[in-house]
Design a protein around this motif. Structure first.
Motif, PDB file in Angstrom:
ATOM      1  N   ASP A 220      15.350  31.899  28.318  1.00  0.00           N
ATOM      2  CA  ASP A 220      14.739  30.585  28.094  1.00  0.00           C
ATOM      3  C   ASP A 220      13.312  30.710  27.576  1.00  0.00           C
ATOM      4  N   HIS A 221      12.997  31.872  26.936  1.00  0.00           N
ATOM      5  CA  HIS A 221      11.622  32.121  26.489  1.00  0.00           C
ATOM      6  C   HIS A 221      11.435  31.971  24.977  1.00  0.00           C
ATOM      7  N   LEU A 222      12.308  31.189  24.338  1.00  0.00           N
ATOM      8  CA  LEU A 222      12.102  30.903  22.921  1.00  0.00           C
ATOM      9  C   LEU A 222      10.761  30.214  22.692  1.00  0.00           C
TER      10      LEU A 222
ATOM     11  N   ALA B 297      31.243  22.466  18.619  1.00  0.00           N
ATOM     12  CA  ALA B 297      30.257  23.544  18.709  1.00  0.00           C
ATOM     13  C   ALA B 297      29.472  23.403  20.008  1.00  0.00           C
ATOM     14  N   LEU B 298      29.254  24.551  20.678  1.00  0.00           N
ATOM     15  CA  LEU B 298      28.559  24.578  21.959  1.00  0.00           C
ATOM     16  C   LEU B 298      27.500  25.663  21.929  1.00  0.00           C
ATOM     17  N   LEU B 299      26.291  25.304  22.362  1.00  0.00           N
ATOM     18  CA  LEU B 299      25.177  26.252  22.430  1.00  0.00           C
ATOM     19  C   LEU B 299      24.612  26.241  23.849  1.00  0.00           C
ATOM     20  N   ILE B 300      24.530  27.423  24.441  1.00  0.00           N
ATOM     21  CA  ILE B 300      24.001  27.568  25.801  1.00  0.00           C
ATOM     22  C   ILE B 300      22.679  28.316  25.730  1.00  0.00           C
ATOM     23  N   SER B 301      21.618  27.698  26.239  1.00  0.00           N
ATOM     24  CA  SER B 301      20.333  28.373  26.417  1.00  0.00           C
ATOM     25  C   SER B 301      20.174  28.631  27.913  1.00  0.00           C
ATOM     26  N   ALA B 302      20.366  29.900  28.311  1.00  0.00           N
ATOM     27  CA  ALA B 302      20.465  30.231  29.732  1.00  0.00           C
ATOM     28  C   ALA B 302      19.102  30.555  30.325  1.00  0.00           C
TER      29      ALA B 302
ATOM     30  N   ARG C  79      11.679  37.213  29.894  1.00  0.00           N
ATOM     31  CA  ARG C  79      12.839  37.072  30.774  1.00  0.00           C
ATOM     32  C   ARG C  79      14.122  37.247  29.984  1.00  0.00           C
ATOM     33  N   ILE C  80      15.126  37.834  30.626  1.00  0.00           N
ATOM     34  CA  ILE C  80      16.463  37.955  30.066  1.00  0.00           C
ATOM     35  C   ILE C  80      17.460  37.957  31.208  1.00  0.00           C
ATOM     36  N   VAL C  81      18.552  37.235  31.030  1.00  0.00           N
ATOM     37  CA  VAL C  81      19.615  37.185  32.032  1.00  0.00           C
ATOM     38  C   VAL C  81      20.621  38.267  31.687  1.00  0.00           C
TER      39      VAL C  81
END
Length: 680
Positions: free
Chosen positions: A477-479, A372-377, A439-441
């Motif tokens: 990255d604004h969690l 399992a892989l999780l990316i927080s961009a 922010r959003i990518v």
């Protein structure tokens, strides 16, 4: 019945004293040769008789009917083959034979399945004792039991009166194959092998060559391997936590009695020893602590967290012996121990010289094989050093388009898929109360499922399945804004927990599932969770092999449900176009069907001990007869019920044997004669 009794007016000692005085006086009179002594004695005797009050007692009695019980076994095993019809015909014949005898009362007891029959089996002896407790023991003529011989409470047969006659349904040639579990664990650590040891019995004899298969939840079949001791074994590896219903099955014999015990359900609870998570932060930022706090709040999580503070390309000319930082153990983490981790998280990680391309390829293989892989961009994901420029590009569900939106606050929204996906539907707080992010990518080439987006429909949370593994991307990255309560905050803990559980393949977070649930003793519920509005019918297979197509009713949030009447105990199967599931109603392996062959082995010795007999109905129906108490109750083609001749008293009537006035007149007459005799 008539008898004479006395009801004296005086105590007995008084009557005996008077009688003694009379006898003495009579003897003296005779010795003195007085005339009339005998007449005076007769008069005294009549007076004593009057004082004793002789009576006639008449008792009114009635002959009571004897009571016999016919116990008709209607448990689960009696529905096999034609046993039910055999038993019903025998019952009618017994009633017809008994109706000829006017002194016999027959009481029929249907031994229907009990609520705990699947665990305790058929309990007939206790039912006989309960019936005996309701009658006079002196009227009991015996019992006739119609059964297949599968009785499981014979240990309680002490102090049971006879006779007990047994009529066996079924056939002496019954054949049956069944599965017997020798060794199977109740728990299994996810990812760790456990051994299952099982034996196949043909007519109670082990058959190590019989084909035996393990059916997984996903429909995969796994064959058992015979061992030298006649037991077959296989290895099972739990791929997720939670309860896992497995099915063992073996082909049937020719003309086999029952197919129910050719399949045995096995329940194994998958548990995670510890959830090992590798969190790699590319650089310090305000949201870094949020990820660490959420993951460390779960005691079942072993978190390994690294933040790259000094990448290798940074040149500050500080001597190594003066640095307090430790070197990033790249080779140990991403080559030697990579498969030991259950989840890898890249938090705002960007490409630099710490990880080379071979390590990214290792991660790709790790995901494809079930990792399992999780990316927080963050902003770096849109730049030239993005993870999308590495070998991870092949497993990422979204790629950046080079633009970053960070000047306009926005609120998160569920997409149409998000309104049905368990990750987001299980978030408790309403989305209108969620705080804004900044922010959003922006992304492109979306290959996964977008379940959260911005107000202008820019993807924010994308999840995807890559072969056997899973990947999730959070394109912001604004969690941490939710964690700090900005603009009211939001369900950051629940979102991360659901996301991690989905990545870990937890059953309650699966987006496309079919399940069965027992609602009550008579009803099961069919539940489908789907990301699409399509609602194909579900085929239900009942324990007896019958099938039924059921159309579910939409409940909202991607859930479809329907209730179904299901009184039978055993294994239920549900299957649609893509999914299948199993429900075990009652015991996992019902005792009643362990060995359903008709048999006289268990009940035969008890019938003989109680002075009864045993007959197979396939050999002919015996005749019911009444016999005397001291006669034999067993015959070749008949069964006997003894006559008890029990009588009950309806009433008692008493009257004087002779009227008192007549006795006294007789006494007076004797005394007058005695006076007349003496006067001459």
């Amino acid at each position: 019945m008539t008898e004479i009794s006395f009801a004296p007016l005086l105590p007995l000692w008084s009557l005996f004293s008077l009688a003694g005085i009379v006898c003495v006086l009579t003897v003296l009179s005779i010795r003195k040769k007085q005339r009339g002594a005998i007449l005076r004695l007769l008069g005294a005797i009549l007076v004593l008789l009057a004082l004793s009050v002789p009576q006639i007692t008449r008792t009114d009695t009635r002959q009571e009917k004897d009571i016999a019980f016919i116990l008709n076994d209607t448990s689960t095993s009696q529905f096999l083959a034609d046993r039910r019809a055999q038993g019903q015909q025998a019952l009618e014949k017994l009633k017809t034979d008994a109706s000829v005898y006017q002194d016999l009362e027959v009481r029929t007891i249907d031994l229907a399945p009990q609520p705990d029959e699947d665990k305790s089996g058929t309990r007939i002896i206790n039912r006989i004792k309960q019936a005996l407790g309701t009658i006079d023991p002196e009227r009991y003529a015996g019992s006739v039991l119609i059964t297949d011989g599968q009785i499981h409470d014979l240990k309680d047969a002490s102090n049971l009166p006879g006779p007990l006659h047994v009529l066996i349904t079924g056939s002496k040639k019954d054949k049956d194959r069944r599965i017997e579990i020798v060794d199977a664990p109740r728990y299994a650590i996810v990812g760790k092998p456990v051994f299952l040891r099982v034996r196949v019995l043909d007519n109670a004899q082990p058959n190590a060559k019989a084909p035996l298969f393990l059916l997984h939840e996903n429909g995969k079949k796994q064959r058992f391997t015979p061992t030298e001791d006649g037991v077959q074994e296989t290895v099972y590896i739990a791929d997720h936590a939670g309860r896992q219903e497995l099915l063992l099955e073996t082909p049937s014999l020719e003309n086999e009695l029952s197919l129910n015990n050719n399949k045995v359900a096995l329940s194994i609870n998958g548990v995670r020893d510890r959830l090992r998570v590798l969190l790699v932060s590319g650089q310090p930022h305000q949201g870094q602590r949020t990820w660490r706090n959420i993951l460390r709040s779960d005691p079942a999580v072993d978190l390994v967290h690294f933040t790259i503070l000094r990448p290798s390309e940074k040149e500050d000319f500080t001597p190594l012996n003066e640095l307090s930082l430790i070197a990033f153990p790249v080779r140990e983490l991403f080559e030697e121990k990579l498969n030991d981790f259950d989840l890898i998280i890249f938090d705002r990680y960007y490409r630099h010289n710490v990880l080379n391309e071979s390590y990214f390829q290792n991660i790709v293989r790790y995901v494809e094989k079930g990792g399992a892989l999780l990316i927080s961009a963050g902003p770096d994901f849109a730049g030239a050093r993005s993870l999308a420029q590495t070998g991870l590009k092949t497993v990422l569900p979204a790629l950046p388009n080079g633009r970053i939106q960070d000047d306009t606050p926005y609120r998160l929204q569920k997409t149409e898929l998000g309104k049905r996906h368990p990750i987001t539907t299980q978030l408790s707080s309403p989305q209108k109360d969620w705080g804004r992010w900044m922010r959003i990518v922006n992304s492109q080439n979306i290959s996964g499922q977008t379940i959260l987006q911005s107000e202008d429909q820019q993807p924010l949370l994308v999840v995807d399945r890559i072969q056997q593994g899973r990947v999730a991307m959070l394109l912001s990255d604004h969690l941490w804004l939710w964690a700090r309560g900005f603009d009211g905050g939001g369900p950051h803990n629940a979102l991360v927990r659901n996301l991690v559980h989905w990545l870990m393949k937890e059953p309650e977070l699966e987006e496309n599932t079919l399940s069965l649930r027992q609602k009550d003793e008579q009803t099961i519920e069919i539940i489908r969770h789907s990301l699409t509005p399509e609602n194909p019918p579900v085929q239900i297979t009942f324990p007896d092999g019958t099938q039924q197509n059921v159309t579910l009713t939409a409940q909202g949030k991607g859930i479809f449900k329907q209730q179904l009447n299901a009184p039978q105990m055993g294994i239920y199967h549900a299957e649609d176009t893509t999914h299948r599931t199993t429900l075990i109603k009652g015991s996992l392996n019902p005792k009643e069907l362990e060995d359903p062959r008709a048999s006289e082995t268990l009940i035969g010795p008890l019938a003989e001990k109680l002075g009864g007999s045993l007959h197979w109905l396939e050999d002919g129906m015996p005749m019911l007869q009444r016999v005397s108490v001291k006669s034999e109750t067993v015959g070749r083609n008949w069964i006997g019920l003894p006559k008890r001749h029990k009588e009950s008293v309806l009433g008692i009537k008493r009257s004087n044997l002779v009227p008192l006035w007549m006795i006294l007149m007789g006494a007076a007459a004797f005394w007058c004669l005695a006076w007349w005799r003496e006067s001459r």
